[in-house]
Design an enzyme around this catalytic site. Sequence first.
Site, PDB file in Angstrom:
ATOM      1  N   ASN A   7      10.076  56.230  -3.929  1.00 21.63           N
ATOM      2  CA  ASN A   7       9.880  57.180  -5.024  1.00 21.63           C
ATOM      3  C   ASN A   7       8.749  58.131  -4.640  1.00 21.63           C
ATOM      4  O   ASN A   7       7.620  57.700  -4.402  1.00 21.63           O
ATOM      5  CB  ASN A   7       9.543  56.420  -6.311  1.00 21.63           C
ATOM      6  N   ARG A  18      -3.023  71.160  -6.889  1.00 18.95           N
ATOM      7  CA  ARG A  18      -3.675  72.329  -6.292  1.00 18.95           C
ATOM      8  C   ARG A  18      -2.831  73.602  -6.392  1.00 18.95           C
ATOM      9  O   ARG A  18      -3.263  74.671  -5.977  1.00 18.95           O
ATOM     10  CB  ARG A  18      -4.011  72.043  -4.817  1.00 18.95           C
ATOM     11  N   HIS A  43      11.965  61.089 -10.194  1.00 21.93           N
ATOM     12  CA  HIS A  43      12.070  60.895 -11.634  1.00 21.93           C
ATOM     13  C   HIS A  43      11.521  62.142 -12.320  1.00 21.93           C
ATOM     14  O   HIS A  43      10.351  62.190 -12.716  1.00 21.93           O
ATOM     15  CB  HIS A  43      11.276  59.659 -12.066  1.00 21.93           C
ATOM     16  N   ARG A  45      10.629  64.737 -15.151  1.00 26.72           N
ATOM     17  CA  ARG A  45      10.395  64.660 -16.593  1.00 26.72           C
ATOM     18  C   ARG A  45      10.374  66.069 -17.168  1.00 26.72           C
ATOM     19  O   ARG A  45      10.162  67.038 -16.438  1.00 26.72           O
ATOM     20  CB  ARG A  45       9.105  63.899 -16.869  1.00 26.72           C
ATOM     21  N   HIS A  50       5.239  66.256 -12.287  1.00 18.61           N
ATOM     22  CA  HIS A  50       5.275  65.848 -10.873  1.00 18.61           C
ATOM     23  C   HIS A  50       6.513  66.457 -10.217  1.00 18.61           C
ATOM     24  O   HIS A  50       6.443  67.565  -9.719  1.00 18.61           O
ATOM     25  CB  HIS A  50       5.160  64.327 -10.703  1.00 18.61           C
ATOM     26  N   GLU A  70      16.225  59.329 -11.303  1.00 18.40           N
ATOM     27  CA  GLU A  70      15.943  58.563 -12.505  1.00 18.40           C
ATOM     28  C   GLU A  70      15.571  59.518 -13.639  1.00 18.40           C
ATOM     29  O   GLU A  70      15.020  60.591 -13.406  1.00 18.40           O
ATOM     30  CB  GLU A  70      14.753  57.620 -12.284  1.00 18.40           C
ATOM     31  N   THR A 101       4.492  56.657 -17.823  1.00 16.67           N
ATOM     32  CA  THR A 101       5.387  55.995 -16.876  1.00 16.67           C
ATOM     33  C   THR A 101       6.345  55.117 -17.659  1.00 16.67           C
ATOM     34  O   THR A 101       6.092  54.792 -18.831  1.00 16.67           O
ATOM     35  CB  THR A 101       4.597  55.163 -15.846  1.00 16.67           C
ATOM     36  N   HIS A 191       9.251  48.881 -10.346  1.00 15.79           N
ATOM     37  CA  HIS A 191       8.055  49.116 -11.158  1.00 15.79           C
ATOM     38  C   HIS A 191       6.982  48.094 -10.791  1.00 15.79           C
ATOM     39  O   HIS A 191       7.093  46.917 -11.093  1.00 15.79           O
ATOM     40  CB  HIS A 191       8.317  49.080 -12.658  1.00 15.79           C
ATOM     41  N   GLY A 214       7.241  53.455  -5.547  1.00 14.52           N
ATOM     42  CA  GLY A 214       6.511  54.699  -5.368  1.00 14.52           C
ATOM     43  C   GLY A 214       5.013  54.528  -5.382  1.00 14.52           C
ATOM     44  O   GLY A 214       4.346  54.640  -4.354  1.00 14.52           O
ATOM     45  N   HIS A 215       4.453  54.225  -6.544  1.00 12.57           N
ATOM     46  CA  HIS A 215       3.001  54.236  -6.717  1.00 12.57           C
ATOM     47  C   HIS A 215       2.283  53.341  -5.709  1.00 12.57           C
ATOM     48  O   HIS A 215       1.379  53.794  -4.998  1.00 12.57           O
ATOM     49  CB  HIS A 215       2.640  53.810  -8.140  1.00 12.57           C
TER      50      HIS A 215
END
Length: 238
Positions: A7, A18, A43, A45, A50, A70, A101, A191, A214-215
């Site tokens: 992700n 930036r 994902h 939104r 992002h 997603e 999230t 997750h 991802g994270h």
Amino acid sequence: MTRLSVNINKIATLRNSRGGNNPDLIQVALDCERFGAEGITVHPRPDERHIRYQDVYDLKKVIATEFNIEGNPLEDKFCELVLAVKPAQVTLVPDALGQITSNHGWDTIINKDLLIKLIDQFKSAGIRTSIFVDPVLEMIEAAAETGTDRIELYTEPFATEFPTNPTTAVAPYRKAAFRANQLGLEVNAGHDLSLENLAFFKANVNPLHEVSIGHALICDALYYGLENTIQLYKRQLS
């Protein structure tokens, strides 16, 4: 073999902070594939904080592995995006507007008719479907009645409990995957899966077709480098 889908939302977050194109999201996605990832997940939104909608179109042109989008299908713009891009897979997530999230799966009993309609629309366009669910047997059984191809197990509760009681933490996921398999559903998970808990989860939850990470992976890449980190995650899945 369990596939690793990376992700890249956090890469887009860093870029957007930036206002330029550093890091280059497209190049990072290509590098993730080159370094061994079997898929790329995004994902988007509604606020585009992002991943931007244009990113999704741009990524579709270059991704050579599996593209997984997603998002919340109650947003018309999301559905339009998915149907236009036609990724390999769409994962339906019940996010609230402005949610930081994802933090829960679908109530597939209450939302069954809605999900049936959405899934039929996506599958008619040749897109594999997956429903984000908690490891609750009743929700998995109702998910099977929607016509979805897969479920994605929401794993934050597992990750939270894992350090103190891993056996208890993984038990509902083991049962959920077993029941999904009985019902003909393939199983994804995601997750807060990490280098610390992924191997244990994989060893105890079968079958497991794909994890979306991802994270934690991007955080680890700050220390280990992106190529090495992807290989470390793949090793946990081997």
